[in-house]
Write a protein that holds these residues in place. Structure first.
Motif, PDB file in Angstrom:
ATOM      1  N   THR A  61     -30.206  10.415  27.746  1.00  0.00           N
ATOM      2  CA  THR A  61     -29.280   9.676  27.292  1.00  0.00           C
ATOM      3  C   THR A  61     -28.761  10.043  25.917  1.00  0.00           C
ATOM      4  O   THR A  61     -27.728   9.935  25.344  1.00  0.00           O
ATOM      5  CB  THR A  61     -29.662   8.167  27.104  1.00  0.00           C
ATOM      6  OG1 THR A  61     -30.683   7.908  26.263  1.00  0.00           O
ATOM      7  CG2 THR A  61     -29.569   7.568  28.216  1.00  0.00           C
ATOM      8  N   SER A  62     -29.539  10.898  25.160  1.00  0.00           N
ATOM      9  CA  SER A  62     -29.505  11.679  23.836  1.00  0.00           C
ATOM     10  C   SER A  62     -28.694  13.082  24.519  1.00  0.00           C
ATOM     11  O   SER A  62     -28.705  13.359  25.594  1.00  0.00           O
ATOM     12  CB  SER A  62     -30.582  11.763  23.395  1.00  0.00           C
ATOM     13  OG  SER A  62     -31.288  12.396  24.028  1.00  0.00           O
ATOM     14  N   GLN A  63     -28.336  13.843  23.115  1.00  0.00           N
ATOM     15  CA  GLN A  63     -27.711  14.868  23.416  1.00  0.00           C
ATOM     16  C   GLN A  63     -28.228  16.074  24.067  1.00  0.00           C
ATOM     17  O   GLN A  63     -28.275  16.791  24.911  1.00  0.00           O
ATOM     18  CB  GLN A  63     -27.117  15.485  21.951  1.00  0.00           C
ATOM     19  CG  GLN A  63     -26.234  16.684  22.106  1.00  0.00           C
ATOM     20  CD  GLN A  63     -25.874  17.073  20.619  1.00  0.00           C
ATOM     21  OE1 GLN A  63     -25.887  16.496  19.747  1.00  0.00           O
ATOM     22  NE2 GLN A  63     -25.198  18.361  20.906  1.00  0.00           N
ATOM     23  N   SER A  64     -29.765  15.913  23.898  1.00  0.00           N
ATOM     24  CA  SER A  64     -30.745  16.777  24.480  1.00  0.00           C
ATOM     25  C   SER A  64     -32.214  15.757  24.244  1.00  0.00           C
ATOM     26  O   SER A  64     -32.347  14.976  23.774  1.00  0.00           O
ATOM     27  CB  SER A  64     -30.761  18.203  23.841  1.00  0.00           C
ATOM     28  OG  SER A  64     -31.404  17.907  22.396  1.00  0.00           O
ATOM     29  N   ALA A  65     -32.677  16.437  25.240  1.00  0.00           N
ATOM     30  CA  ALA A  65     -34.223  15.718  25.206  1.00  0.00           C
ATOM     31  C   ALA A  65     -35.344  16.880  25.514  1.00  0.00           C
ATOM     32  O   ALA A  65     -35.092  17.654  26.307  1.00  0.00           O
ATOM     33  CB  ALA A  65     -34.320  14.391  26.345  1.00  0.00           C
ATOM     34  N   LEU A  66     -36.486  16.683  25.303  1.00  0.00           N
ATOM     35  CA  LEU A  66     -37.776  17.351  25.442  1.00  0.00           C
ATOM     36  C   LEU A  66     -38.755  16.262  25.761  1.00  0.00           C
ATOM     37  O   LEU A  66     -39.027  15.503  25.071  1.00  0.00           O
ATOM     38  CB  LEU A  66     -38.196  18.299  24.087  1.00  0.00           C
ATOM     39  CG  LEU A  66     -39.339  19.125  24.456  1.00  0.00           C
ATOM     40  CD1 LEU A  66     -38.866  20.239  25.336  1.00  0.00           C
ATOM     41  CD2 LEU A  66     -39.753  19.742  22.957  1.00  0.00           C
ATOM     42  N   ILE A  67     -39.257  16.757  27.013  1.00  0.00           N
ATOM     43  CA  ILE A  67     -40.363  15.765  27.466  1.00  0.00           C
ATOM     44  C   ILE A  67     -41.296  16.715  28.145  1.00  0.00           C
ATOM     45  O   ILE A  67     -41.356  17.868  28.295  1.00  0.00           O
ATOM     46  CB  ILE A  67     -40.038  14.737  28.748  1.00  0.00           C
ATOM     47  CG1 ILE A  67     -39.509  15.643  29.931  1.00  0.00           C
ATOM     48  CG2 ILE A  67     -38.718  13.921  28.349  1.00  0.00           C
ATOM     49  CD1 ILE A  67     -39.487  14.684  31.170  1.00  0.00           C
ATOM     50  N   LEU A  68     -42.597  16.009  27.921  1.00  0.00           N
ATOM     51  CA  LEU A  68     -43.758  16.595  28.894  1.00  0.00           C
ATOM     52  C   LEU A  68     -43.938  15.969  30.078  1.00  0.00           C
ATOM     53  O   LEU A  68     -44.021  14.615  29.982  1.00  0.00           O
ATOM     54  CB  LEU A  68     -45.144  16.680  27.989  1.00  0.00           C
ATOM     55  CG  LEU A  68     -45.322  17.706  26.881  1.00  0.00           C
ATOM     56  CD1 LEU A  68     -46.628  17.320  26.035  1.00  0.00           C
ATOM     57  CD2 LEU A  68     -45.363  19.007  27.438  1.00  0.00           C
TER      58      LEU A  68
END
Length: 172
Positions: A100-107
């Motif tokens: 939902t944000s401009q970009s995301a970083l997840i593990l």
């Protein structure tokens, strides 16, 4: 005797793969390196990236948000998960997520690590930062899911209200 070994990887280190479901994976720990105990992958994605509603029949999946926000569908409802938040989908539980944000970083952590074959099947080497914005190949994803029914079962399209509204608008 275990064949697991110590793994030390810094920012940006690890095998880089474009994933047909969308996004760029950086593999932090493979099933081979952990003796099958788990798979740990960093996933960089852009706004709107979503997964279909799915389940992992024989794997537990944990999503840890490092940057950005995702909307997780679990237990029949939507949950916003931001930085330092976590979502755990035990084996067999239907779930999906959308950036939902401009970009995301997840593990994402899968236990055990037996899901690696599916991800390798639907990925290819990535050296370009723009691969995070490359559109997903959902036909390729579906075909691979059919080859690995013990790893992932796709139950239907993304269940999010925002995704449904966008699809309805595109069709008119």
């Amino acid at each position: 005797m275990s064949t697991a070994r110590t793994i030390i990887r810094g920012e940006g280190e690890g095998e880089r793969l474009w994933f047909a479901g969308g996004g760029v994976h950086i593999w932090k720990a493979t099933a081979e390196e952990t003796d099958g105990a788990f798979l740990l992958v960093e996933d960089r994605m852009t706004q709107g990236k979503t997964t279909p509603l799915h389940t992992h029949p024989n794997l537990d999946e944990t999503l840890i948000v490092l940057e950005g926000e995702i909307l997780v569908y679990a237990e029949g409802r939507e949950h916003q998960v931001g930085p330092h938040g976590v979502a755990v989908a035990p084996r067999g539980d239907a779930h999906a997520f959308m950036v939902t944000s401009q970009s995301a970083l997840i593990l994402f952590l899968q236990t055990p690590g037996s899901g690696e074959a599916f991800y390798r099947d639907v990925s290819e080497p990535s050296t370009d930062e723009t691969d995070a914005e490359r559109p997903p190949d959902l036909d390729r994803l579906q075909a691979a899911a059919e080859r690995y029914p013990d790893i992932v079962e796709i139950l239907g399209p993304p269940p999010f209200e925002a995704a449904k509204e966008s699809a309805a608008t595109a069709g008119s």
